[in-house]
Scaffold this active site. Structure first.
Site, PDB file in Angstrom:
ATOM      1  N   ASP A 171       0.816  -1.213   0.000  1.00  0.00           N
ATOM      2  CA  ASP A 171       0.000   0.000   0.000  1.00  0.00           C
ATOM      3  C   ASP A 171       0.847   1.260   0.000  1.00  0.00           C
ATOM      4  OD1 ASP A 171      -2.326  -1.485   0.033  1.00  0.00           O
ATOM      5  OD2 ASP A 171      -2.459  -1.506   2.223  1.00  0.00           O
ATOM      6  N   GLY A 172       1.941   1.251   0.749  1.00  0.00           N
ATOM      7  CA  GLY A 172       2.811   2.423   0.816  1.00  0.00           C
ATOM      8  C   GLY A 172       3.417   2.757  -0.528  1.00  0.00           C
TER       9      GLY A 172
END
Length: 90
Positions: free
Chosen positions: A63-64
């Site tokens: 996600d990052g």
């Protein structure tokens, strides 16, 4: 990134790039990603150049990584497709 995660990323990224290339699609890798993955036989571009050039950006990571790339390409009219490689996904 630990060694096994790096090796897995290298294999996955190389496999995806080969798959796309075999279908006569142009493949560009972000410069730092290509360097870390030791994939030197593909053209490399900065994220800014990818934003100006690509019709689609495929983002491999967690996600990052997806959020970071989305922030970098916010001004570009480039759709993003995320392929999750993280252990924790929201």
């Amino acid at each position: 990134m630990n060694q096994s995660a790096l090796q897995l990323m290298q294999v996955d990224l190389a496999s995806l790039a080969q798959h796309l290339s075999a279908r006569n699609l142009e493949v560009w890798l972000e410069e730092n990603t290509a360097q870390h993955a030791q994939l030197t036989h593909y053209q490399t571009l900065s994220l800014a150049e990818i934003g100006k050039t690509a019709d689609l950006a495929i983002v491999m990571g967690g996600d990052g990584t997806m959020l970071s790339v989305a922030r970098s390409l916010i001004e570009a009219d480039v759709p993003l497709v995320g392929l999750t490689a993280g252990a924790l996904v929201f």
